[in-house]
Design a protein around this motif. Structure first.
Motif, PDB file in Angstrom:
ATOM      1  N   SER A 175       0.820  -1.220   0.000  1.00 25.05           N
ATOM      2  CA  SER A 175       0.000   0.000   0.000  1.00 25.05           C
ATOM      3  C   SER A 175       0.847   1.260   0.000  1.00 25.05           C
ATOM      4  O   SER A 175       0.366   2.334  -0.352  1.00 25.05           O
ATOM      5  CB  SER A 175      -0.917  -0.005   1.225  1.00 25.05           C
ATOM      6  OG  SER A 175      -0.141  -0.067   2.408  1.00 25.05           O
ATOM      7  N   ASN A 176       2.106   1.164   0.400  1.00 24.79           N
ATOM      8  CA  ASN A 176       2.949   2.347   0.496  1.00 24.79           C
ATOM      9  C   ASN A 176       3.663   2.672  -0.806  1.00 24.79           C
ATOM     10  O   ASN A 176       4.388   3.669  -0.871  1.00 24.79           O
ATOM     11  CB  ASN A 176       3.993   2.151   1.607  1.00 24.79           C
ATOM     12  CG  ASN A 176       3.341   2.003   2.967  1.00 24.79           C
ATOM     13  OD1 ASN A 176       2.250   2.518   3.193  1.00 24.79           O
ATOM     14  ND2 ASN A 176       4.007   1.302   3.866  1.00 24.79           N
ATOM     15  N   LEU A 177       3.498   1.852  -1.812  1.00 25.78           N
ATOM     16  CA  LEU A 177       4.224   2.063  -3.069  1.00 25.78           C
ATOM     17  C   LEU A 177       3.254   2.172  -4.231  1.00 25.78           C
ATOM     18  O   LEU A 177       2.191   1.556  -4.234  1.00 25.78           O
ATOM     19  CB  LEU A 177       5.181   0.887  -3.317  1.00 25.78           C
ATOM     20  CG  LEU A 177       6.365   0.775  -2.347  1.00 25.78           C
ATOM     21  CD1 LEU A 177       7.080  -0.544  -2.528  1.00 25.78           C
ATOM     22  CD2 LEU A 177       7.340   1.933  -2.560  1.00 25.78           C
TER      23      LEU A 177
ATOM     24  N   LYS B  44      10.750  -2.781  -6.449  1.00 23.64           N
ATOM     25  CA  LYS B  44       9.582  -1.972  -6.079  1.00 23.64           C
ATOM     26  C   LYS B  44       8.352  -2.316  -6.927  1.00 23.64           C
ATOM     27  O   LYS B  44       7.376  -1.560  -6.947  1.00 23.64           O
ATOM     28  CB  LYS B  44       9.911  -0.481  -6.214  1.00 23.64           C
ATOM     29  CG  LYS B  44      11.014  -0.008  -5.263  1.00 23.64           C
ATOM     30  CD  LYS B  44      11.213   1.495  -5.334  1.00 23.64           C
ATOM     31  CE  LYS B  44      12.384   1.930  -4.467  1.00 23.64           C
ATOM     32  NZ  LYS B  44      12.225   1.581  -3.041  1.00 23.64           N
ATOM     33  N   ALA B  45       8.390  -3.450  -7.603  1.00 28.86           N
ATOM     34  CA  ALA B  45       7.277  -3.843  -8.464  1.00 28.86           C
ATOM     35  C   ALA B  45       6.132  -4.422  -7.638  1.00 28.86           C
ATOM     36  O   ALA B  45       6.354  -5.157  -6.675  1.00 28.86           O
ATOM     37  CB  ALA B  45       7.752  -4.869  -9.494  1.00 28.86           C
TER      38      ALA B  45
ATOM     39  N   GLU C 127       9.938  -5.024  -2.142  1.00 29.44           N
ATOM     40  CA  GLU C 127       9.327  -4.146  -1.152  1.00 29.44           C
ATOM     41  C   GLU C 127       7.814  -4.044  -1.276  1.00 29.44           C
ATOM     42  O   GLU C 127       7.142  -3.642  -0.320  1.00 29.44           O
ATOM     43  CB  GLU C 127       9.945  -2.741  -1.261  1.00 29.44           C
ATOM     44  CG  GLU C 127      11.449  -2.721  -1.008  1.00 29.44           C
ATOM     45  CD  GLU C 127      12.028  -1.327  -1.145  1.00 29.44           C
ATOM     46  OE1 GLU C 127      11.235  -0.354  -1.116  1.00 29.44           O
ATOM     47  OE2 GLU C 127      13.255  -1.209  -1.284  1.00 29.44           O
ATOM     48  N   ALA C 128       7.242  -4.359  -2.426  1.00 31.35           N
ATOM     49  CA  ALA C 128       5.822  -4.103  -2.657  1.00 31.35           C
ATOM     50  C   ALA C 128       4.963  -5.358  -2.589  1.00 31.35           C
ATOM     51  O   ALA C 128       3.825  -5.356  -3.065  1.00 31.35           O
ATOM     52  CB  ALA C 128       5.635  -3.431  -4.019  1.00 31.35           C
TER      53      ALA C 128
END
Length: 965
Positions: free
Chosen positions: A776-778, A827-828, A872-873
């Motif tokens: 949710s942050n990316l 970050k995908a 990260e995502a």
């Protein structure tokens, strides 16, 4: 015109069997016969399918060896045009005894089994590399075999023509007889896959012991593996069969293989004997010995210089030093000899005399310590360095030795210092040990000191084996063995053979392991340590193959060599105590475990292994005490770093023992709870399945839609049974009726099986928790990898072009390198990789993805590289690649690409355990993704789309697509 008689001559004409006048007459007939023109076109089409393309000039010469009439020429040209300009190669006349037109010689070293290619012919190939070993086989003969449905015969023809891909495809459709297995091995050997060929040949010999062709071909495979004595042994078996021609050629091969191997051994042992005389008496080594075996000669030179009692004796070594400097480059040895010869031998002489005593083993531990102390106070540095090495005291004086090595400016000593430094940190910091050794290996290679490079490769292969990085271990053991063979360092070859056998065993390549172990026995007959290692290794393999009686024979055949049992030996004895016990086993095992614990030589991780081993034994006679020991082993392992592979093994094996003990007692709820605890979560209260196998025991545990617990335990699996293949069926499947989603917990090697539950069930594999990111942050970022350009050497077809899409980032073509893909993945929120999946044990035990090569040639995206990154995502990952879900050979915990993605932070991974159809992959995976994005649970989305595709032509592959979460 008499059509029928002439038409009957078509195949004879095509095969070149007609006399000149008859052939001319047939050409005249061909110009007016539509039937013959059609049949000739069929023959030429067969040539086209075979990939037979010839130059136009050759076509003219072969088709028109003498001037045809205008009508005949027109007919032939028309037929050739109709067959897409593919020409017919006319070669040797075909007879019933020679359907492949081989004549008096064969183009392959290997033996084939099909009639007409199995008879003895002398081996003969052209030395022109462009021509290879292919022969032009009459295509009409192949056509007749095809008409008869003789797939094996047609495959043989393709193999003789050098068309191994076509041969492989046809042999895959043939029977699984010993003959076909042997010929499939020939195909594998022709493309350099010696390990695969060995597996096929050993399979053929199990079907038909003494199979002549398989035995012969096995000799070839062993020779290609660098195992000449085992190869000679295989050819000696062919000699015993007394087949005309083959027996004589086999005898010549036996003599050549044995002679070449023993020449190398004799040269090394002679050099070793001469080296001892050099050290003890100062007798110089011959120049030919120095040039043939510079590595061992250099090692002897150092010791001879240290032991030299006088300046004259030291100075006499100068010619040797100059010769070796010429071989290696530089003048470091000349400088060393001149420097030592210039020293004060009134002081050095007595120290040198004691060095010789130390070298010859004439100083006890106390005297050695006194000598080292004398050298520490004031001595020439070369003597101190040599004494530290001989006394195995470098580890306790590492800083000093490293400084002395640096001062010497000799890369030989720098390599020793690096190896010792790596050993000092290997237990607590294996990553640093790896860095030190890899840097040292580069420097040793640059300095061309192959003798020291061998030892660094040995250290690396053993470090990687302990870390269970088996492809890396294999690569360095192979490098050691290959280099040692090139340099004829016989003892280093022994080390390579032993380590390759051990690593092959741990990777599950049992046939390959047995081959290396057999070579080791043949290389060192009567050597106690070699026999001990080989027989105990063979016992371990037999245990893994569920052949306890054979394991017992091998274990008992291993001599003790005056040594106590080590931890691996104790483990084997524990298994034998359960599967093939004999009086005294229990007492012997208890004493061995006590001695190991008291030795103080085991690391904390190894103590965890010992603890769980003791628990596995005790639990058989005292359930409560055994459970406590196993639980204690798990707790101890969890207190140690995750990088401690021994501890992780101990934890995994302890869980396996507990799980199977609970299964044996029919406590299936406890089975599920333990399996969930192992991956760091709680067992679902309903709708769950657990599957595990450990040697002869297996279990399927189920928690129903209502929470009821039931299962199936088997404790008597035997050799010859298929590998445990769990299928939830009958009452177990009925208990899952009403489940919207089934969670599956699976221990290796079972995770990744596609047929555990029916296609109509929504289910997923549960995997150990990773560092799941915060999606949710990316921002939304869909990464698509497509249009990959595989390295040409892999001979992989290009996949279908990827049409434009709504992807945020697309990596296509040459840009789709592993490094670029890894960077964009971090970050995908969605990742889809469309590529070839490959199983290449030289690179990764688990399957890998073939991407576009970077500037260094790196193309493989492996599970190890994925796990080292952070996603990260929490993305949904789609691996649209063949065998993307294949598990690696890691028995204590599951290891695969999906597991690695989840450990890196992915939320879900879709991957196939089998093949993926290129044309259907995108629409299938797009549909599954669309369902997930619309809010459907991923397991249900996969099930519904799988059912929607059932029945479509060529869509059976969708059943192998699995969900990992």
């Amino acid at each position: 015109m008499r059509a029928a008689p002439y038409c009957d001559e078509l195949h004879a004409f095509a095969d070149g069997e007609l006399e000149r006048a008859e052939a001319e007459r047939f050409r005249e007939h061909l110009a007016t016969c539509a039937r013959c023109q059609r049949e000739l076109e069929d023959v030429l089409q067969l040539a086209s399918l075979s990939g037979e393309l010839e130059k136009k000039e050759r076509a003219r010469v072969l088709l028109f060896p003498f001037k045809p009439t205008r009508r005949a020429a027109f007919a032939l040209v028309s037929a050739v045009a109709a067959a897409a300009a593919v020409v017919l190669v006319v070669k040797l006349p075909r007879t019933e005894a020679d359907p492949y037109g081989l004549g008096e010689s064969r183009p392959l070293e290997a033996r084939l089994t099909h009639a007409g290619a199995s008879e003895y012919r002398r081996y003969d190939v052209a030395r022109d590399a462009s021509s290879g070993s292919a022969r032009a086989v009459p295509l009409a003969g192949l056509a007749r075999m095809e008409e008869k449905g003789d797939v094996h015969g047609v495959a043989t023809g393709h193999l003789l023509r050098g068309e191994r891909d076509q041969a492989a495809l046809l042999l895959a459709k043939a029977s699984t007889s010993a003959d076909v297995q042997s010929d499939r091995a020939v195909v594998a050997l022709s493309r350099g896959a010696a390990d695969e060929a060995l597996l096929l040949l050993d399979g053929a010999l199990k079907l038909r012991p003494g199979h002549p062709q398989a035995t012969w071909n096995r000799g070839l495979v062993l020779r290609e593996l660098g195992l000449p004595l085992a190869a000679a042994e295989a050819f000696a078996e062919v000699v015993k069969l007394r087949e005309p021609g083959w027996a004589d050629e086999a005898a010549r091969r036996v003599e050549t293989l044995n002679t070449d191997a023993h020449k190398s051994e004799t040269a090394w042992k002679a050099a070793s004997g001469e080296g001892l005389l050099l050290v003890t008496r100062g007798e110089l080594l011959p120049a030919e010995t120095l040039r043939r075996l510079p590595g061992i000669c250099r090692a002897y030179l150092y010791d001879a210089l240290r032991a030299a009692p006088t300046a004259d004796r030291a100075h006499a070594l100068l010619p040797m030093a100059r010769t070796l400097d010429e071989i290696y480059g530089g003048d470091v040895l000349r400088q060393l000899v001149e420097g030592v010869a210039a020293q004060d031998f009134a002081r050095r002489g007595p120290l040198a005399a004691d060095y010789l005593k130390l070298y010859m083993g004439q100083l006890d531990a106390r005297a050695s310590a006194v000598y080292l102390a004398r050298l520490e106070r004031s001595s020439p540095p070369d003597l101190r360095m040599g004494a530290l090495l001989l006394s195995h005291a470098i580890a306790g004086n590492l800083e000093e030795y490293t400084a002395l090595a640096r001062q010497s400016a000799d890369p030989w000593f720098a390599a020793i210092a690096a190896q010792e430094a790596a050993q000092a940190v290997a237990q607590d910091n294996p990553t640093e040990a790896e860095r030190i050794l890899r840097a040292a290996l580069r420097k040793a290679d640059e300095a061309r000191i192959s003798y020291r490079a061998d030892m660094i490769d040995l250290a690396l292969d053993r470090l990687y084996a302990r870390l269970y990085r088996m492809p890396d271990a294999w690569a360095h053991a192979q490098a050691l063995f290959r280099r040692a063979r090139q340099t004829e360092e016989w003892v280093h070859q022994d080390l390579g053979v032993a380590d390759l056998g051990s690593i092959a065993w741990q990777r599950g390549s049992y046939d390959l392991a047995r081959a290396y172990l057999r070579e080791g026995l043949l290389r060192s007959p009567g050597d106690c340590r070699t026999e001990q290692f080989a027989h105990r290794s063979l016992a371990g393999i037999a245990l893994l193959e569920l052949r306890p009686e054979e394991a017992r024979r091998e274990f008992d055949a291993a001599p003790s060599c005056g040594m106590p049992l080590g931890l691996p030996d104790a483990w084997m004895l524990a298994d034998l105590l359960r599967l093939a016990p004999k009086p005294g086993d229990a007492q012997r095992l208890t004493e061995a475990l006590e001695a190991l614990r008291a030795s103080g030589a085991l690391s904390p991780g190894e103590l965890t292994l010992l603890e769980q081993l003791e628990g596995r034994v005790v639990v058989q006679r005292d359930s409560h005490a055994g459970h406590l020991l196993l639980e204690r082993a798990i707790a101890a392992a969890e207190r140690l770093p995750a990088t401690d592979v021994d501890a992780q093994k101990g934890r995994g094996y302890a869980y396996a023992a507990l799980i199977l003990e609970e299964a044996k007692a029919a406590r299936y709820g406890a089975v599920l709870s333990l399996m969930a605890a192992e991956i760091g979560t709680k067992a679902p209260e309903r709708c769950a399945v657990g599957v595990a196998v450990d040697d002869e025991r297996s279990v399927i545990a189920v928690r129903s839609a209502k929470g009821d617990e039931l299962g199936l335990f088997e404790g008597t699996r035997k050799q010859g049974k298929d590998t445990f293949a769990p299928h939830v069926s009958g009452a177990l499947l009925d208990a899952l009726q009403g489940c919207a989603l089934v969670d599956v917990l699976a221990r290796p090697p079972l995770m990744g099986r596609p047929d555990l539950l029916p296609a109509g069930v929504a289910w997923r594999y549960r995997v150990a928790k990773g560092a799941v990111g915060q999606k949710s942050n990316l921002p939304e970022k869909r990464l698509v990898v497509a249009d990959v350009e595989p390295p040409p050497a892999l001979s992989l077809p290009r996949l279908s072009a990827w049409p434009s899409s709504e992807a945020t980032v697309e990596l296509r073509g040459a840009s789709a390198t592993p490094a670029r893909v890894l960077a964009e993945m971090e970050k995908a929120t969605d990742i889809e990789i469309n590529a070839h999946g490959l199983v290449d044990l030289a690179i990764s035990d688990a399957s890998l993805l073939v991407l576009s090569p970077d500037a260094t040639g790196q193309y493989a995206l492996t599970a190890g590289e994925v796990r080292a990154h952070r996603l990260e995502a929490a993305p949904l990952v789609i691996l649209a690649a063949c065998r993307g879900a294949q598990l690696g050979a890691q028995p204590h915990s599951p290891w695969s690409l999906p597991v690695a993605f989840l450990e890196a932070g992915a939320a879900s991974v879709l991957a196939a355990s089998g093949e993926v159809r290129d044309a259907q992959a995108r629409p299938f995976f797009d549909a599954v993704r669309a369902r997930v994005r619309a809010g459907q649970e991923a397991a249900a989305a996969l099930r519904d789309e799988r059912l929607a595709w059932r029945g479509r032509p060529g869509a059976a592959w969708v059943d192998s697509v699995l969900l990992f979460q």
